[in-house]
Scaffold this motif. Structure first.
Motif, PDB file in Angstrom:
ATOM      1  N   GLU A 200       0.808  -1.223   0.000  1.00  0.00           N
ATOM      2  CA  GLU A 200       0.000   0.000   0.000  1.00  0.00           C
ATOM      3  C   GLU A 200       0.842   1.274   0.000  1.00  0.00           C
ATOM      4  O   GLU A 200       0.547   2.202   0.734  1.00  0.00           O
ATOM      5  N   HIS A 201       1.875   1.350  -0.810  1.00  0.00           N
ATOM      6  CA  HIS A 201       2.700   2.553  -0.839  1.00  0.00           C
ATOM      7  C   HIS A 201       1.837   3.756  -1.227  1.00  0.00           C
ATOM      8  O   HIS A 201       1.158   3.739  -2.249  1.00  0.00           O
ATOM      9  N   GLN A 202       1.907   4.798  -0.395  1.00  0.00           N
ATOM     10  CA  GLN A 202       0.970   5.916  -0.498  1.00  0.00           C
ATOM     11  C   GLN A 202       0.994   6.580  -1.874  1.00  0.00           C
ATOM     12  O   GLN A 202       2.045   6.979  -2.358  1.00  0.00           O
ATOM     13  N   THR A 203      -0.158   6.694  -2.478  1.00  0.00           N
ATOM     14  CA  THR A 203      -0.409   7.280  -3.811  1.00  0.00           C
ATOM     15  C   THR A 203       0.269   6.517  -4.953  1.00  0.00           C
ATOM     16  O   THR A 203       0.189   6.928  -6.106  1.00  0.00           O
ATOM     17  N   ILE A 204       0.929   5.405  -4.628  1.00  0.00           N
ATOM     18  CA  ILE A 204       1.534   4.599  -5.688  1.00  0.00           C
ATOM     19  C   ILE A 204       1.510   3.126  -5.258  1.00  0.00           C
ATOM     20  O   ILE A 204       2.516   2.549  -4.845  1.00  0.00           O
ATOM     21  N   ILE A 205       0.297   2.578  -5.331  1.00  0.00           N
ATOM     22  CA  ILE A 205       0.062   1.200  -4.914  1.00  0.00           C
ATOM     23  C   ILE A 205       0.891   0.251  -5.780  1.00  0.00           C
ATOM     24  O   ILE A 205       0.909   0.382  -7.003  1.00  0.00           O
ATOM     25  N   ALA A 206       1.567  -0.692  -5.130  1.00  0.00           N
ATOM     26  CA  ALA A 206       2.295  -1.718  -5.883  1.00  0.00           C
ATOM     27  C   ALA A 206       1.319  -2.838  -6.219  1.00  0.00           C
ATOM     28  O   ALA A 206       0.596  -3.317  -5.341  1.00  0.00           O
ATOM     29  N   ASN A 207       1.280  -3.225  -7.492  1.00  0.00           N
ATOM     30  CA  ASN A 207       0.324  -4.253  -7.915  1.00  0.00           C
ATOM     31  C   ASN A 207       1.023  -5.275  -8.808  1.00  0.00           C
ATOM     32  O   ASN A 207       1.366  -4.994  -9.947  1.00  0.00           O
ATOM     33  N   GLY A 208       1.217  -6.457  -8.255  1.00  0.00           N
ATOM     34  CA  GLY A 208       1.851  -7.527  -9.030  1.00  0.00           C
ATOM     35  C   GLY A 208       0.889  -8.679  -9.243  1.00  0.00           C
ATOM     36  O   GLY A 208       1.300  -9.831  -9.346  1.00  0.00           O
ATOM     37  N   TYR A 209      -0.395  -8.366  -9.294  1.00  0.00           N
ATOM     38  CA  TYR A 209      -1.416  -9.420  -9.358  1.00  0.00           C
ATOM     39  C   TYR A 209      -1.715  -9.847 -10.794  1.00  0.00           C
ATOM     40  O   TYR A 209      -2.463 -10.800 -11.018  1.00  0.00           O
ATOM     41  N   GLY A 210      -1.154  -9.121 -11.764  1.00  0.00           N
ATOM     42  CA  GLY A 210      -1.259  -9.576 -13.153  1.00  0.00           C
ATOM     43  C   GLY A 210      -2.530  -9.169 -13.877  1.00  0.00           C
ATOM     44  O   GLY A 210      -2.952  -9.845 -14.812  1.00  0.00           O
TER      45      GLY A 210
END
Ligand SMILES: [Zn+2]
Length: 549
Positions: A298-308
């Motif tokens: 949940e990095h603020q204002t830059i969500i990390a998304n590796g869910y594909g």
């Protein structure tokens, strides 16, 4: 088949979703050295070299003294070499002495700093950051590669804290008012980070510097970088406040078409959260998602998304929905101590249940919740003591906490529960209009009790005491005798507890009031009562006896 899928999910959850964080830790009892100052500003300037897997540069730390200070203590892992520390005042700039051992930087201030005075030091350092073995549950860098062989870099540090890669005060109770981030990376790469991009500088030496500015408070583990030759998808999103929020998704070029088809769902999630909880908190900066070489964070204002860019078996992108929820639960409203971590995870976890229930009527929100039911009941959801992040991060804090919210909702009713959520996020409607950083606050389990009592106009301290402060689950005793079903709560330490119990008789549900922890209902002859048929209650298996038989 369904059983196999559920078992598989439970296996995945139990093996990878809830391991303890590594040996590095964050927070814990607030030491006098930490309590001596209040961080105002971090100015982070780092060169990231993916070929050598090293970082080097400097971090400026501006603080205000909360007591008179001669020594200033910051945190940074010993694996880094500090080359110098500069005292940076408006009148002079000079090197000052320090000691760096056991993860602490002890800096001798050149003069005593009185309460209320501010000062800045710059720490110059370099080194090889640790590599995260199992991100995001493990701290450190992920030096990944894209399909085309380009660098693809991410950092996670929720467990060990940001001192695993930059000098800071590694305690959740102190956030800077703003942060300036200057990341230098190889020319062919893009570095995506928190807040707003101010400019990109070509350094004429094979690197570019990306300057980002975070205009609000931010938790240390929320500061992060995503480095890759990203492509972007850009959207215009109008907030419920009427303000336009820039939304950018940073995507690996090879996945751009897949992302284009999928990512409009992200805007639906944003709208859903705003309608439930109030406006997206960081409207002045942006909403961003970056494709990450690990599952998510949940990095603020830059969500990390590796869910594909895909939906799960419940019909939605669970990962994005969860991480976006943390913009409210964790990034805007932050636990003051890790012992209140349920405020981030349990509430955010329950958001997915609510979403499935409202938006995906053919799916089972209950099945979603049960996937996470791996409680140990060894530690309260919110222990009454200062804790480190790895001590606090249990499955009970996470999924039992979510289930407790389900029970709270049953007890206070749907509309009241939703208003409680909204006021937990924004304590009053005026705060929903604010964007200058004062929308961010630290919260505690006790503050949340106070708000829930005010909104529901009920006393809830007994509910909080049993569900948040005790480890053991309530036990419900049910006895059928002489044509009646007698119900009684058995609570650890005999604490008062009076959550009513629903009983289903011949297809009809009746709510049995449990004044002073006990209640009863007449049972027609030959009818088998079903206790808590809709599974609202967070409790052990019912202790059932039929004395009529
Ligand atoms: Zn989470």
């Amino acid at each position: 088949m369904k059983h196999i899928i559920v078992s598989l999910i439970i296996l995945i959850c139990s093996t990878s979703l809830f391991p303890q964080f590594g040996s590095q830790d964050s927070g814990g009892p607030l030491t006098p050295e930490w309590a001596a100052y209040d961080v105002k500003f971090y100015n982070i300037n780092l060169n990231i070299n993916p070929d050598k897997q090293t970082i080097n540069g400097w971090v400026g730390v501006t603080v205000e003294a909360v007591s008179n200070m001669k020594e200033f203590v910051l945190d940074l892992d010993d694996k880094y070499r500090i080359t110098k520390i500069i005292w940076d005042s408006p009148t002079e700039s000079k090197e000052i002495s320090f000691k760096h051992e056991n993860g602490k930087i002890k800096i001798q201030l050149p003069e005593e700093v009185a309460i209320g005075q501010s000062f800045t030091v710059k720490i110059y350092y370099n080194g090889k950051p640790g590599i995260a073995k199992n991100p995001p549950w493990d701290d450190g860098f992920t030096w990944g590669k894209t399909k085309n062989g380009d660098h693809w870099v991410g950092v996670t540090c929720q467990g060990g804290g940001a001192d695993t890669w930059w000098p800071c005060k590694d305690h959740p109770s102190d956030e800077p008012d703003s942060v300036l981030l200057n990341w230098s990376v190889p020319l062919n790469l893009i570095c995506v980070s928190n807040g707003k991009l101010r400019y990109v500088l070509d350094n004429k030496e094979g690197t570019k510097t990306f300057c980002w500015f975070v205009s609000t408070p931010i938790n240390n583990y929320g500061v992060s970088i995503n480095i890759a030759p990203y492509d972007t998808l850009q959207y215009k999103y109008t907030s419920i406040t009427g303000e336009e929020i820039p939304v950018t998704i940073w995507v690996l070029p090879e996945n751009i078409e897949k992302a284009r088809e999928h990512c409009s769902e992200f805007l639906d999630h944003l709208k859903w959260y705003e309608e439930l909880l109030g406006p997206y908190p960081f409207r002045l900066d942006k909403y961003g998602v970056a494709e990450s070489p690990y599952l998510g964070m949940e990095h603020q204002t830059i969500i990390a998304n590796g869910y594909g860019y895909r939906d799960d078996q419940f019909g939605f992108d669970w990962l994005h929905h969860h991480e976006l929820g943390h913009e409210w639960w964790g990034n805007m409203v932050t636990a003051k101590d890790w012992s209140d971590f349920w405020i981030h995870e349990a509430i955010c976890g329950y958001m997915q249940t609510l979403y499935i229930e409202e938006k995906l009527s053919d799916r089972s929100p209950f099945a979603f919740m049960m996937n996470w039911k791996l409680w140990k009941n060894e530690q309260p959801v919110a222990p009454r003591k200062e804790m480190t992040s790895s001590d606090a991060y249990t499955n009970d804090m996470y999924s039992k906490g979510s289930y407790v919210l389900h029970t709270l909702r049953y007890y206070v009713g749907d509309d009241t529960f939703k208003m409680i959520l909204r006021r937990w996020a924004y304590p009053d409607s005026e705060m929903e209009k604010v964007t200058d950083g004062s929308q961010c606050r630290f919260a505690t389990t006790d503050e949340f009790l106070e708000i829930a009592e005010k909104v529901s106009d009920r006393e809830l301290d007994w509910f909080w005491e049993v569900y948040f402060r005790q480890a053991k689950l309530p036990v419900l005793q049910a006895i059928i005798e002489n044509g009646f079903l007698y119900l009684e709560w058995k609570i650890e330490n005999n604490l008062p507890f009076s959550v009513p119990v629903e009983v289903k008789l011949e297809g009809e549900i009746t709510k049995v009031e449990m004044r002073e922890g006990a209640g009863s209902i007449k049972i027609p002859e030959g009818v088998e009562p079903v206790i808590d048929p809709d599974k609202w209650l967070t409790m052990s298996d019912v202790e059932f006896k039929n004395l009529n038989k």
